[in-house]
Design a protein around this motif. Structure first.
Motif, PDB file in Angstrom:
ATOM      1  N   PRO A  61       0.836  -1.204   0.000  1.00 60.00           N
ATOM      2  CA  PRO A  61       0.000   0.000   0.000  1.00 60.00           C
ATOM      3  C   PRO A  61       0.874   1.259   0.000  1.00 60.00           C
ATOM      4  O   PRO A  61       1.693   1.455   0.895  1.00 60.00           O
ATOM      5  CB  PRO A  61      -0.813  -0.125   1.289  1.00 60.00           C
ATOM      6  CG  PRO A  61      -0.023  -1.038   2.168  1.00 60.00           C
ATOM      7  CD  PRO A  61       0.726  -1.966   1.256  1.00 60.00           C
ATOM      8  N   ARG A 107       0.660  -0.524 -10.251  1.00 61.58           N
ATOM      9  CA  ARG A 107      -0.472  -1.328  -9.762  1.00 61.58           C
ATOM     10  C   ARG A 107      -0.749  -2.490 -10.701  1.00 61.58           C
ATOM     11  O   ARG A 107      -0.966  -3.625 -10.253  1.00 61.58           O
ATOM     12  CB  ARG A 107      -1.716  -0.437  -9.640  1.00 61.58           C
ATOM     13  CG  ARG A 107      -2.950  -1.168  -9.104  1.00 61.58           C
ATOM     14  CD  ARG A 107      -4.117  -0.195  -8.930  1.00 61.58           C
ATOM     15  NE  ARG A 107      -5.245  -0.842  -8.286  1.00 61.58           N
ATOM     16  CZ  ARG A 107      -6.345  -1.235  -8.920  1.00 61.58           C
ATOM     17  NH1 ARG A 107      -6.451  -1.043 -10.243  1.00 61.58           N
ATOM     18  NH2 ARG A 107      -7.334  -1.803  -8.249  1.00 61.58           N
ATOM     19  N   GLU A 150      -0.314  -1.106  -4.261  1.00 61.86           N
ATOM     20  CA  GLU A 150      -1.740  -0.776  -4.229  1.00 61.86           C
ATOM     21  C   GLU A 150      -1.820   0.706  -3.887  1.00 61.86           C
ATOM     22  O   GLU A 150      -1.694   1.100  -2.726  1.00 61.86           O
ATOM     23  CB  GLU A 150      -2.478  -1.620  -3.197  1.00 61.86           C
ATOM     24  CG  GLU A 150      -3.993  -1.532  -3.320  1.00 61.86           C
ATOM     25  CD  GLU A 150      -4.492  -1.928  -4.701  1.00 61.86           C
ATOM     26  OE1 GLU A 150      -5.193  -1.087  -5.310  1.00 61.86           O
ATOM     27  OE2 GLU A 150      -4.174  -3.032  -5.169  1.00 61.86           O
ATOM     28  N   ILE A 161      -2.762   4.560  -3.053  1.00 61.89           N
ATOM     29  CA  ILE A 161      -3.771   5.429  -2.456  1.00 61.89           C
ATOM     30  C   ILE A 161      -3.482   6.818  -3.013  1.00 61.89           C
ATOM     31  O   ILE A 161      -2.474   7.445  -2.659  1.00 61.89           O
ATOM     32  CB  ILE A 161      -3.690   5.426  -0.918  1.00 61.89           C
ATOM     33  CG1 ILE A 161      -3.757   4.001  -0.368  1.00 61.89           C
ATOM     34  CG2 ILE A 161      -4.798   6.288  -0.331  1.00 61.89           C
ATOM     35  CD1 ILE A 161      -3.448   3.913   1.125  1.00 61.89           C
ATOM     36  N   VAL A 194      -9.386   1.884  -7.365  1.00 64.08           N
ATOM     37  CA  VAL A 194      -8.199   2.533  -6.801  1.00 64.08           C
ATOM     38  C   VAL A 194      -8.640   3.454  -5.659  1.00 64.08           C
ATOM     39  O   VAL A 194      -9.530   4.287  -5.830  1.00 64.08           O
ATOM     40  CB  VAL A 194      -7.448   3.348  -7.871  1.00 64.08           C
ATOM     41  CG1 VAL A 194      -6.220   4.020  -7.270  1.00 64.08           C
ATOM     42  CG2 VAL A 194      -7.048   2.452  -9.035  1.00 64.08           C
ATOM     43  N   GLN A 195      -7.990   3.323  -4.492  1.00 59.64           N
ATOM     44  CA  GLN A 195      -8.318   4.164  -3.350  1.00 59.64           C
ATOM     45  C   GLN A 195      -7.931   5.612  -3.646  1.00 59.64           C
ATOM     46  O   GLN A 195      -6.883   5.878  -4.221  1.00 59.64           O
ATOM     47  CB  GLN A 195      -7.584   3.693  -2.100  1.00 59.64           C
ATOM     48  CG  GLN A 195      -7.932   2.286  -1.655  1.00 59.64           C
ATOM     49  CD  GLN A 195      -7.169   1.902  -0.410  1.00 59.64           C
ATOM     50  OE1 GLN A 195      -7.358   2.481   0.665  1.00 59.64           O
ATOM     51  NE2 GLN A 195      -6.284   0.917  -0.551  1.00 59.64           N
ATOM     52  N   GLN A 196      -8.785   6.532  -3.204  1.00 55.41           N
ATOM     53  CA  GLN A 196      -8.545   7.954  -3.443  1.00 55.41           C
ATOM     54  C   GLN A 196      -8.836   8.742  -2.163  1.00 55.41           C
ATOM     55  O   GLN A 196      -9.796   8.457  -1.454  1.00 55.41           O
ATOM     56  CB  GLN A 196      -9.432   8.457  -4.582  1.00 55.41           C
ATOM     57  CG  GLN A 196      -9.205   7.716  -5.902  1.00 55.41           C
ATOM     58  CD  GLN A 196     -10.294   7.975  -6.916  1.00 55.41           C
ATOM     59  OE1 GLN A 196     -10.728   9.112  -7.090  1.00 55.41           O
ATOM     60  NE2 GLN A 196     -10.738   6.928  -7.594  1.00 55.41           N
ATOM     61  N   GLU A 197      -7.976   9.708  -1.886  1.00 56.49           N
ATOM     62  CA  GLU A 197      -8.128  10.579  -0.725  1.00 56.49           C
ATOM     63  C   GLU A 197      -8.137  12.024  -1.204  1.00 56.49           C
ATOM     64  O   GLU A 197      -7.214  12.453  -1.909  1.00 56.49           O
ATOM     65  CB  GLU A 197      -6.964  10.375   0.259  1.00 56.49           C
ATOM     66  CG  GLU A 197      -6.995   9.055   0.993  1.00 56.49           C
ATOM     67  CD  GLU A 197      -7.736   9.152   2.318  1.00 56.49           C
ATOM     68  OE1 GLU A 197      -7.952  10.282   2.798  1.00 56.49           O
ATOM     69  OE2 GLU A 197      -8.086   8.097   2.872  1.00 56.49           O
ATOM     70  N   LEU A 239      -1.281   9.005   6.573  1.00 56.10           N
ATOM     71  CA  LEU A 239      -1.687   7.643   6.232  1.00 56.10           C
ATOM     72  C   LEU A 239      -0.621   6.628   6.651  1.00 56.10           C
ATOM     73  O   LEU A 239      -0.940   5.516   7.095  1.00 56.10           O
ATOM     74  CB  LEU A 239      -1.959   7.535   4.727  1.00 56.10           C
ATOM     75  CG  LEU A 239      -3.204   8.257   4.207  1.00 56.10           C
ATOM     76  CD1 LEU A 239      -3.237   8.205   2.680  1.00 56.10           C
ATOM     77  CD2 LEU A 239      -4.470   7.630   4.793  1.00 56.10           C
ATOM     78  N   ARG A 253      -1.881   2.770   7.320  1.00 53.44           N
ATOM     79  CA  ARG A 253      -2.621   2.456   6.095  1.00 53.44           C
ATOM     80  C   ARG A 253      -1.712   2.414   4.870  1.00 53.44           C
ATOM     81  O   ARG A 253      -2.091   1.842   3.844  1.00 53.44           O
ATOM     82  CB  ARG A 253      -3.728   3.484   5.874  1.00 53.44           C
ATOM     83  CG  ARG A 253      -4.875   3.395   6.870  1.00 53.44           C
ATOM     84  CD  ARG A 253      -5.948   4.416   6.554  1.00 53.44           C
ATOM     85  NE  ARG A 253      -6.416   4.288   5.175  1.00 53.44           N
ATOM     86  CZ  ARG A 253      -7.193   5.197   4.557  1.00 53.44           C
ATOM     87  NH1 ARG A 253      -7.552   6.287   5.212  1.00 53.44           N
ATOM     88  NH2 ARG A 253      -7.578   5.008   3.307  1.00 53.44           N
TER      89      ARG A 253
END
Length: 482
Positions: free
Chosen positions: A190, A209, A215, A217, A239-242, A257, A262
């Motif tokens: 991650p 990826r 993975e 973020i 796909v994780q997004q912040e 993070l 994370r």
């Protein structure tokens, strides 16, 4: 009948000269031969010169799927050996090639020894044409090629110095492929990707990826990120997004993070390196350890015989002795992770002797003594060394430097950032090297890529971070000085 045998092209009358056989001297039954062991470099060179880049000759994985289990020579590589034998030995210089008619009977795998033999079978005095029977045998004596070649033989006897062939390097960069391959069995790491708001940085994260390395973020202004993805047809599904309002906020959130557990690594996006590192080194909310934070390039230099770590070329501008100690130790620990049990460290200066007028030479001598006393561990250090005698064994011999490191370093420690940056860019743009950038000494590895980096280099940077992040937690803290 005259028989001449020239192993690997050495002339019978001396390796430094070539001598031909004019038409009048050639007799029916005269023979000449050459023996050569096929290397992967031979296959790559022939592919580069001929333009025949068939993956079944150059890609071992595809070769296993569609053909024999071993990489082998192009058939016409044997024809090239015939051509070389005609032009260099029989008849030799002055020969004009007219025709070749060859039949290839068996593959020649890499590592196979091949012997090519020519035998004169016919002569035409009116045209000075000579016909040769051609035969190729492998190391087990099996016939792998037969055929004929016809030439116009030279009229005048010639003895000449053997010309030097051009030096050619193969830009295969397979060392980075090995790095990526080592991560195949590891779970994706991650990674908080900080402000990937241009095509290069977002594309690099998504490529890594797809390769199963990370993975991601994605930490960025979401409206801007999604517009960029739509513009370049990047698929962000899954796909994780912040969301972060701007690059400063993205750097702060990405570091957060990591602190929350994370993310196990950071990846620089389109913000400036200083902006990201300011959050990393923050004493209250950052990712500092007892070690100084340093930078290393893991470089694949085609003209050097193994991977080369260059440090520090991006973080510490004018490092003092204590900082150089951490620069060395961080690079040594990285070398261990890459599988180098006892790396050789060359401490680079402009000269190879200690001088009080040149601080980097006294620092180099001090670092060597620190290694003797156990303040730097896990490697063999030597310095000061000038770059020529650090990299070249011949240069070291000329200067009468006796050293296990000279000519064979795994790590090159430069005196300051300017020297390191210039060296890395010279290797990249003048020696076609690739450099995977990584920041060390923080709680997690930090991936630094450039917009100018190619796909291979970006994946290699992610692979290095993947290998570091895969260490068990206690080992990771020890490597980072925590």
């Amino acid at each position: 009948m005259n028989t001449e045998t020239y192993p690997d092209g050495d002339a019978a009358h001396g390796v430094d000269t070539l001598q031909n056989r004019p038409f009048e001297e050639i007799r029916i039954g005269d023979t000449a031969s050459v023996t050569h062991t096929l290397s992967l470099r031979d296959v790559q060179l022939f592919a580069a010169v001929s333009g025949d880049i068939s993956p079944t000759q150059l890609d071992s994985e595809l070769d296993r799927q569609v053909g024999p289990a071993e990489l082998s020579a192009h058939g016409m590589w044997l024809g090239a050996l015939v051509s070389g034998l005609l032009g260099n030995q029989l008849p030799g210089p002055g020969t004009i090639h007219c025709a070749q008619d060859l039949e290839f009977l068996a593959p020649v795998p890499v590592g196979e020894q091949v012997t090519i033999t020519l035998t004169a079978t016919a002569k035409d005095a009116a045209t000075r044409r000579v016909t040769f029977a051609c035969r190729g045998l492998n190391g087990r004596g099996e016939t792998i090629m037969t055929g004929t070649a016809r030439v116009i033989a030279p009229q005048v006897k010639v003895t000449m110095p053997r010309p030097e062939a051009a030096q050619v390097s193969i830009q295969s960069h397979d060392r980075f492929e090995v790095l990526v391959e080592r991560c195949r069995h590891l779970p994706p790491v991650p990674v908080a990707v900080v402000h990937p708001c241009d095509e290069s940085s977002l594309g690099a994260a998504l490529q890594a990826r797809r390769a199963g390395l990370i993975e991601p973020i994605l930490v960025a202004p979401l409206n801007r990120l999604r517009a960029l993805a739509e513009q370049h047809r990047f698929d962000l599904s899954g796909v994780q997004q912040e969301d972060a309002a701007h690059s400063h906020a993205a750097a702060f959130r990405a570091v957060e993070l990591v602190r929350q557990g994370r993310a196990a690594a950071l990846m620089k996006g389109s913000l400036h390196t200083d902006e990201l590192m300011a959050e990393v080194v923050n004493k209250e909310t950052g990712l500092r350890t007892e070690r100084r934070i340093t930078h290393a390039f893991v470089m694949d230099v085609p003209t050097y015989h193994k991977p080369l770590i260059v440090t520090d070329a991006a973080i510490n501008i004018a490092p003092d002795l204590d900082t150089k100690r951490d620069i060395c130790q961080n690079a040594i620990d990285l070398a261990h992770i890459l599988g180098i049990a006892r790396p050789k460290v060359a401490l680079i200066c402009a000269v190879e002797s200690v001088s009080s007028r040149m601080l980097c030479t006294t620092d180099a001598a001090s670092l060597c003594k620190m290694a003797d006393r156990g303040q730097i561990t896990g490697a063999l250090l030597d310095g000061p060394l000038a770059f020529d005698n650090a990299i070249s064994k011949q240069a070291a011999r000329i200067k009468k430097i006796e050293s296990e490191v000279a000519g064979d370093p795994d790590i090159v420690v430069v005196p300051d950032l300017v020297a390191g940056n210039i060296l890395a860019k010279q290797l990249t743009f003048m020696s076609n090297a690739d450099g995977a950038g990584i920041v060390l000494g923080a709680r997690v590895p930090i991936i630094l890529t450039s917009r100018a980096d190619n796909r291979r280099t970006k994946l290699a940077s992610c692979a290095v971070a993947c290998l570091i992040a895969s260490l068990p937690e206690p080992d990771l803290r020890q490597k980072n000085g925590g």
